[in-house]
Design an enzyme around this catalytic site. Structure first.
Site, PDB file in Angstrom:
ATOM      1  N   GLY A 149       0.805  -1.215   0.000  1.00 41.33           N
ATOM      2  CA  GLY A 149       0.000   0.000   0.000  1.00 41.33           C
ATOM      3  C   GLY A 149       0.840   1.267   0.000  1.00 41.33           C
ATOM      4  O   GLY A 149       0.307   2.373  -0.085  1.00 41.33           O
ATOM      5  N   ASP A 150       2.153   1.124   0.055  1.00 43.76           N
ATOM      6  CA  ASP A 150       3.051   2.268   0.112  1.00 43.76           C
ATOM      7  C   ASP A 150       3.357   2.753  -1.307  1.00 43.76           C
ATOM      8  O   ASP A 150       3.806   1.975  -2.155  1.00 43.76           O
ATOM      9  CB  ASP A 150       4.346   1.853   0.831  1.00 43.76           C
ATOM     10  CG  ASP A 150       5.278   3.019   1.041  1.00 43.76           C
ATOM     11  OD1 ASP A 150       5.186   3.649   2.107  1.00 43.76           O
ATOM     12  OD2 ASP A 150       6.102   3.307   0.144  1.00 43.76           O
ATOM     13  N   LEU A 151       3.130   4.030  -1.568  1.00 41.20           N
ATOM     14  CA  LEU A 151       3.310   4.580  -2.911  1.00 41.20           C
ATOM     15  C   LEU A 151       4.754   4.442  -3.402  1.00 41.20           C
ATOM     16  O   LEU A 151       4.993   4.093  -4.561  1.00 41.20           O
ATOM     17  CB  LEU A 151       2.874   6.048  -2.948  1.00 41.20           C
ATOM     18  CG  LEU A 151       2.965   6.734  -4.306  1.00 41.20           C
ATOM     19  CD1 LEU A 151       2.084   6.029  -5.342  1.00 41.20           C
ATOM     20  CD2 LEU A 151       2.571   8.199  -4.182  1.00 41.20           C
TER      21      LEU A 151
END
Length: 193
Positions: free
Chosen positions: A139-141
């Site tokens: 979920g980390d860009l």
């Protein structure tokens, strides 16, 4: 497209595991959605509220007023989150003594019971506080962009695509994550994670 990315397999061993889970989680809550500089300033003011202690215990947190917390720069939401965390440590809803016997998934499920702690914060805690070796925060860009760069992808990968690409790194996906962040830090001069 590459199947496996080469990276430093000792990166995780260079991280220092936490001795104070409550402190690590409070710091994570304080740093959410603000710059590293702002988080550092607020954290400093927050800890001064509890001097001469270096860092408060959960009961210390519950003894402070909202006004005192606001004077340190905490938003209303973060005050609620930190109080909820303190309460859950006191009533043993969150019990760090159990972490060593819990799987990563069990710890995530354990932590997201706290208001303001979601999957991303739980992943960061697993990686940086507990030094778990196989965490991939899809979920980390910056991780997603790191996958694009490392694997030569034209579009942002989905959660399933990242899991498939990282399959050959099973057991060491934390080091892969650190590598992907490093790729992005090199590209944009550093980032907040």
């Amino acid at each position: 497209m590459k199947n496996k990315v080469l990276f430093d397999k000792t990166a995780l061993t260079q991280l220092e595991p936490t001795k104070n889970a409550f402190q690590s989680l409070v710091k994570s809550i304080i740093s959410q959605q603000i710059s590293t500089k702002a988080a550092s300033s607020i954290l400093k003011k927050f800890t001064v509220l509890f001097a001469p202690k270096k860092f408060p215990q959960p009961l210390d947190v519950l003894a402070k007023s909202d006004k005192e917390f606001r004077s340190a720069g905490l938003s209303r939401g973060k005050i609620v989150y930190i109080r909820d965390l303190a309460t859950k440590f006191i009533d043993k809803t969150i019990d760090p003594k159990k972490f060593s016997k819990m799987s990563d998934t069990e710890i995530i499920d354990h932590l997201v019971q706290v208001k303001g702690i979601g999957e991303w914060t739980a992943h960061m805690f697993l990686m940086f506080a507990l030094n778990r070796p196989d965490v991939l925060p899809t979920g980390d860009l910056a991780i997603r962009k790191g996958f694009m760069k490392a694997y030569g992808l034209r579009t942002m990968p989905t959660h399933a695509k990242m899991l498939a690409l990282a399959k050959s790194h099973a057991g060491e996906r934390t080091n892969l994550s650190l590598h992907l962040w490093g790729i992005m830090d090199g590209e944009n001069g550093g980032g907040d994670w």
